[in-house]
Design a protein around this motif. Sequence first.
Motif, PDB file in Angstrom:
ATOM      1  N   ALA A 172      12.422  -3.068   6.343  1.00  0.00           N
ATOM      2  CA  ALA A 172      13.761  -2.612   5.976  1.00  0.00           C
ATOM      3  C   ALA A 172      14.796  -3.147   6.959  1.00  0.00           C
ATOM      4  O   ALA A 172      15.865  -3.617   6.559  1.00  0.00           O
ATOM      5  N   GLN A 173      14.443  -3.108   8.226  1.00  0.00           N
ATOM      6  CA  GLN A 173      15.429  -3.526   9.227  1.00  0.00           C
ATOM      7  C   GLN A 173      15.749  -5.007   9.120  1.00  0.00           C
ATOM      8  O   GLN A 173      16.877  -5.422   9.354  1.00  0.00           O
ATOM      9  N   LEU A 174      14.732  -5.808   8.755  1.00  0.00           N
ATOM     10  CA  LEU A 174      14.958  -7.249   8.657  1.00  0.00           C
ATOM     11  C   LEU A 174      15.270  -7.686   7.222  1.00  0.00           C
ATOM     12  O   LEU A 174      15.331  -8.885   6.930  1.00  0.00           O
ATOM     13  N   GLY A 175      15.432  -6.699   6.316  1.00  0.00           N
ATOM     14  CA  GLY A 175      15.799  -7.021   4.941  1.00  0.00           C
ATOM     15  C   GLY A 175      14.720  -7.775   4.193  1.00  0.00           C
ATOM     16  O   GLY A 175      15.001  -8.611   3.348  1.00  0.00           O
ATOM     17  N   GLN A 176      13.443  -7.471   4.506  1.00  0.00           N
ATOM     18  CA  GLN A 176      12.330  -8.141   3.840  1.00  0.00           C
ATOM     19  C   GLN A 176      11.406  -7.103   3.204  1.00  0.00           C
ATOM     20  O   GLN A 176      11.638  -5.908   3.322  1.00  0.00           O
ATOM     21  N   GLU A 177      10.383  -7.563   2.530  1.00  0.00           N
ATOM     22  CA  GLU A 177       9.461  -6.654   1.847  1.00  0.00           C
ATOM     23  C   GLU A 177       8.312  -6.259   2.772  1.00  0.00           C
ATOM     24  O   GLU A 177       7.834  -7.095   3.551  1.00  0.00           O
ATOM     25  N   PRO A 178       7.832  -4.991   2.652  1.00  0.00           N
ATOM     26  CA  PRO A 178       6.633  -4.622   3.424  1.00  0.00           C
ATOM     27  C   PRO A 178       5.463  -5.534   3.037  1.00  0.00           C
ATOM     28  O   PRO A 178       5.379  -5.975   1.888  1.00  0.00           O
ATOM     29  N   THR A 179       4.581  -5.813   3.989  1.00  0.00           N
ATOM     30  CA  THR A 179       3.447  -6.708   3.706  1.00  0.00           C
ATOM     31  C   THR A 179       2.101  -5.975   3.761  1.00  0.00           C
ATOM     32  O   THR A 179       1.049  -6.606   3.740  1.00  0.00           O
ATOM     33  N   GLY A 180       2.141  -4.641   3.879  1.00  0.00           N
ATOM     34  CA  GLY A 180       0.883  -3.890   3.951  1.00  0.00           C
ATOM     35  C   GLY A 180       0.239  -3.973   5.310  1.00  0.00           C
ATOM     36  O   GLY A 180      -0.977  -3.866   5.454  1.00  0.00           O
ATOM     37  N   ASN A 181       1.059  -4.156   6.349  1.00  0.00           N
ATOM     38  CA  ASN A 181       0.513  -4.254   7.712  1.00  0.00           C
ATOM     39  C   ASN A 181       0.893  -3.067   8.599  1.00  0.00           C
ATOM     40  O   ASN A 181       0.767  -3.141   9.819  1.00  0.00           O
ATOM     41  N   GLY A 182       1.382  -1.979   7.988  1.00  0.00           N
ATOM     42  CA  GLY A 182       1.696  -0.767   8.768  1.00  0.00           C
ATOM     43  C   GLY A 182       0.416   0.003   9.028  1.00  0.00           C
ATOM     44  O   GLY A 182      -0.033   0.784   8.203  1.00  0.00           O
ATOM     45  N   ARG A 183      -0.208  -0.230  10.177  1.00  0.00           N
ATOM     46  CA  ARG A 183      -1.540   0.356  10.434  1.00  0.00           C
ATOM     47  C   ARG A 183      -1.515   1.270  11.659  1.00  0.00           C
ATOM     48  O   ARG A 183      -0.745   1.051  12.595  1.00  0.00           O
ATOM     49  N   PRO A 233      -7.878  -1.508   1.627  1.00  0.00           N
ATOM     50  CA  PRO A 233      -7.133  -1.743   0.381  1.00  0.00           C
ATOM     51  C   PRO A 233      -5.666  -1.336   0.483  1.00  0.00           C
ATOM     52  O   PRO A 233      -4.824  -1.873  -0.239  1.00  0.00           O
ATOM     53  N   PHE A 234      -5.362  -0.385   1.354  1.00  0.00           N
ATOM     54  CA  PHE A 234      -3.981   0.053   1.587  1.00  0.00           C
ATOM     55  C   PHE A 234      -3.762   0.130   3.091  1.00  0.00           C
ATOM     56  O   PHE A 234      -4.700   0.349   3.856  1.00  0.00           O
ATOM     57  N   ASP A 235      -2.498  -0.015   3.471  1.00  0.00           N
ATOM     58  CA  ASP A 235      -2.225   0.223   4.884  1.00  0.00           C
ATOM     59  C   ASP A 235      -1.998   1.725   5.100  1.00  0.00           C
ATOM     60  O   ASP A 235      -2.233   2.537   4.186  1.00  0.00           O
ATOM     61  N   ASP A 236      -1.555   2.128   6.268  1.00  0.00           N
ATOM     62  CA  ASP A 236      -1.432   3.557   6.564  1.00  0.00           C
ATOM     63  C   ASP A 236      -0.057   4.111   6.220  1.00  0.00           C
ATOM     64  O   ASP A 236       0.339   5.187   6.672  1.00  0.00           O
ATOM     65  N   GLU A 237       0.688   3.355   5.386  1.00  0.00           N
ATOM     66  CA  GLU A 237       1.946   3.850   4.839  1.00  0.00           C
ATOM     67  C   GLU A 237       1.882   3.846   3.312  1.00  0.00           C
ATOM     68  O   GLU A 237       2.912   3.887   2.642  1.00  0.00           O
ATOM     69  N   GLY A 238       0.663   3.746   2.752  1.00  0.00           N
ATOM     70  CA  GLY A 238       0.501   3.745   1.304  1.00  0.00           C
ATOM     71  C   GLY A 238       0.921   2.450   0.647  1.00  0.00           C
ATOM     72  O   GLY A 238       1.161   2.414  -0.561  1.00  0.00           O
ATOM     73  N   VAL A 239       0.997   1.369   1.396  1.00  0.00           N
ATOM     74  CA  VAL A 239       1.365   0.056   0.835  1.00  0.00           C
ATOM     75  C   VAL A 239       0.085  -0.731   0.603  1.00  0.00           C
ATOM     76  O   VAL A 239      -0.769  -0.805   1.499  1.00  0.00           O
ATOM     77  N   LYS A 240      -0.044  -1.318  -0.606  1.00  0.00           N
ATOM     78  CA  LYS A 240      -1.226  -2.134  -0.896  1.00  0.00           C
ATOM     79  C   LYS A 240      -1.275  -3.322   0.051  1.00  0.00           C
ATOM     80  O   LYS A 240      -0.253  -3.974   0.268  1.00  0.00           O
ATOM     81  N   THR A 241      -2.451  -3.584   0.574  1.00  0.00           N
ATOM     82  CA  THR A 241      -2.563  -4.768   1.429  1.00  0.00           C
ATOM     83  C   THR A 241      -2.508  -6.020   0.561  1.00  0.00           C
ATOM     84  O   THR A 241      -2.670  -5.951  -0.658  1.00  0.00           O
TER      85      THR A 241
END
Lengths: 471, 470
Positions: free
Chosen positions: B324-335, B294-302
């Motif tokens: 952040a580096q590419l100026g886009q939104e997190p997608t919940g894929n930091g695992r 339900p969340f990735d490992d950075e607290g972002v909702k998948t």
Amino acid sequence: MILHEYSLDKHYSTIDWLMDIARQKYSIDELEIYLIGESRFLIKEEPLSSLNCQLVKADSLGLAIRTVKNQKLGFATTDLLSQDKIEKTLLAALEHSRPLPFKRSLFTETHQTSFNLKDKKLMDVQVEELLEQLKQASDELNSHQDIKYSKGRVNISYSYKSILNLEGMKCEEEKTLYHARMMGVNTKGEMSIENGDEQYSNNYDIDFTQLTSKAIHWINSTKAAHKKDITKETSIFMTSEGMASLLEPFIVSLYGDYSNKMFMENLQNSQIASSLINLSDEPQCSFSPFKSSFDSEGSKRNKLKIVDQGTLNSFIYDKMTAFTNEKETTAHSKRFHLELGGSTKPSFLDYKAYPRIGFSNLVLKPGEETLYERLQDVKDGIIIQHLGNTHSNNIAEGNFNGTVFRGSEVIDGEIVNGVTGLNWAGSVINLLKNIVWLSSDRKFYNHPESSTGFYLPFIEIQQKTNTFDLS
Amino acid sequence: MIDIDKITKLIDQFQDHSDIEFIDTRIQNLFDRSFTYSKDQSPREINNHSQGIGVRVFTKTGYAFSSGTVTDSEKIIKQAVKLANITSFTSSPLEEFYSNLKEQPSIDFEVEVRGVESIIHSSYDDNLEISKKIAIGGSFPDLLNYRVELNSSVIDQWYLNSIGSKVHTVIPKIWSQINLSAIENHLQSDFQRFGHVGGMEIFDKIDPSEIGKAALSKLQTNLKAISFSQGTFPIIASGDLSFIIAHEVAGHMVEADSILKEGMMKDLLGKKIASEECSLVDDGTLRNGFGYSPFDDEGVKTQKTFILEFGLLSSYLHSRATAAQLGQEPTGNGRAMYYYEEPIPRMTNTYFTDGEFTIEEMIEDIKEGIFCEGSRGGATDPIGGQFCFNVEVAHKIVNGEIGESVRNVCCSGNTSHVLREIKAVEKDRSDLLPFSFGFCGKEGNFKGQKMTVGAIGPAISINQVRTTSY
């Protein structure tokens, strides 16, 4: 920054207490205790990443227990080393114990062995100095016009392990390990490939200038990669990494518990490779940073000839496999924490792992000529540096089937461009039988899947119809 | 029992240091069991239970990550702070990254998937009984060997950060594999996998012997299979193979850390890189997928992220840092695999979306080709786009009909070519058959990080794929 130094001595009084209660309170017949502390430090430098400079530290300390009571074997682990938690772990091992498949004692050694490869200078990590060296190396890579992305990393680790039993065996090992790697992407040409070089040591002695220079050589060796046409006249060479990536999936066929179900069945004392091949497992290989004098069951390790002039000499065993098959251990027990997915590669927390079979360092006897001396006579050739996906197709039959992800093209004795995208399929035995040349220069490569050290020369393989297909 | 309140207070204390911008931690309570049952060895059960904490500290000029046992939490946080103060970024969009981190709303979630108790309390006898049933399904007189692995894990994780977010997830997973080997014209080994997000109750609904039967069917087909000449052919990849094409051929290319390394998908957002038949998603919310979380490992909702929409590249897969580096939104894929590894962009459940054809229609359309089912694994070079994957079972297609079976088929090519060659996708596969699993390896801090990923999708038809068969 001082790497954590585990004074496991402080746990020995707890272990003495554990042995006492094992004997007196629980009437345990045999007991093995495996205690390991690990401290790892990682420095990463990636100039183009937002987190371009990173420091990572990880520590673990844990204990594994194997018990034998009434011919039943139990196993349990813990990372909580208080007396009450350890006693619970002992009880868990007894609770989960199952009948042994043989009537023989397991933990009977009495020797006391100490093995020390700790470098004091490496224990005190010179963070600022290493950061500076990594930055300089990255800058050097990036100063080359076609190298658009570079990264460097340094891993420094310290481990301390101790294996004990009720009979008085005490094997202690302290080791430091230094690993540095520089990678880059050469963007010359339509297709880019990440490449580089790495070096291992037990001491604080890696020369970054030399490493960077080699990394640049290999990065440029794959510039402007293309899918080369292979003819019968094309000479085929493999690097240590390339050969290791091809062989690694098949080394399980030499394990005592697999041998009679795979293609190596009944091949002991038979010719399985060219007569040039002399392959040994050398736990104390002086060139390997993964030296050890005993395995993870405390059995003393010695050099073992696996292939002698092309003839298969021996399979390898740990105690369980050997005793089940009425043989003796060859001291090839390793402990790899079983990751999610069942991968047996070593990661962290290896104390959690059940002992299983594994090689230490596979060492291939070299030839008499360097690669570059040999290349002088090569009009058309390729050097295969890395093969993808060789492990997946019907491993029982000993066939490989993969793609050259990284390689170099040799024209008139010179490495000129990169090679990628070639398919390669064949029988690993046929390939070994068609090795026609070995270089005098060797390189150590640690395969990440099995943590087997490969110390191999460059090899040349002769193409023959119906032996394998590279196209 | 882990004292979460104590760790929360520690984070608050350290956050007050003027030089610290952001702290987050993952505290894990891990349980895993491995049960092995084979023809010639005693059954073996290994149970492991461990706890650990991983801490990321971001200062104005640096970053560090530290990990260790939970009982050493204070020491580990201090260590991360000390190391972060040593590092010094040279050039990066840090301000944007930190504002992204600090301006995220504080969240408080608790998700527990059912089945935890049934895993933890299942006995040796329970596991043995299920393993035996799986093995019975795969039995036949000429079998040389069988080996059943029945694995389970519970990852109980707290994600805490310095803006007050708390995410508690408890995810039980089960996966099993049976390997069979036999000899006829040649020595052959085959396997069948089964994966499930949840507990052992699944074996009340599904007959374990079906897993063994599926492996046996593959083995008996492959024992009679013949070698096939290599070349370039049209192929149909069944649903249990198309996932690996989605994963290896497209997914790894759009993990944003590959983009930063001059990967081949750089600067291609919004561009046509695949045929119009081709839409591809990564969906961590897919409850039946083995990559569910339900969340990735950075607290972002998948989320369900469209990677390809009708052939156009529509999104990369991001961690917070790459977004952040590419100026886009997190997608919940930091695992991250375990607490001692850092989150990096990883896939979850990646699959092609439904198309308009039946498998029969796809086969009818091919004069000479190969029908490929199941995957023995694959690999990708995410920078250059080369890929290869091996097929479990393959049959010739001759004049629109399934022909004899061929063995050891390996497909390879380059992403830039193959995605454009997809000409048809199977329809009505919205159920995305559960009960399979995949594990994906990628570089980690110390060794590779192996993550659970989904392993199913609709069948696809590809015009031209290079194949070898040995």
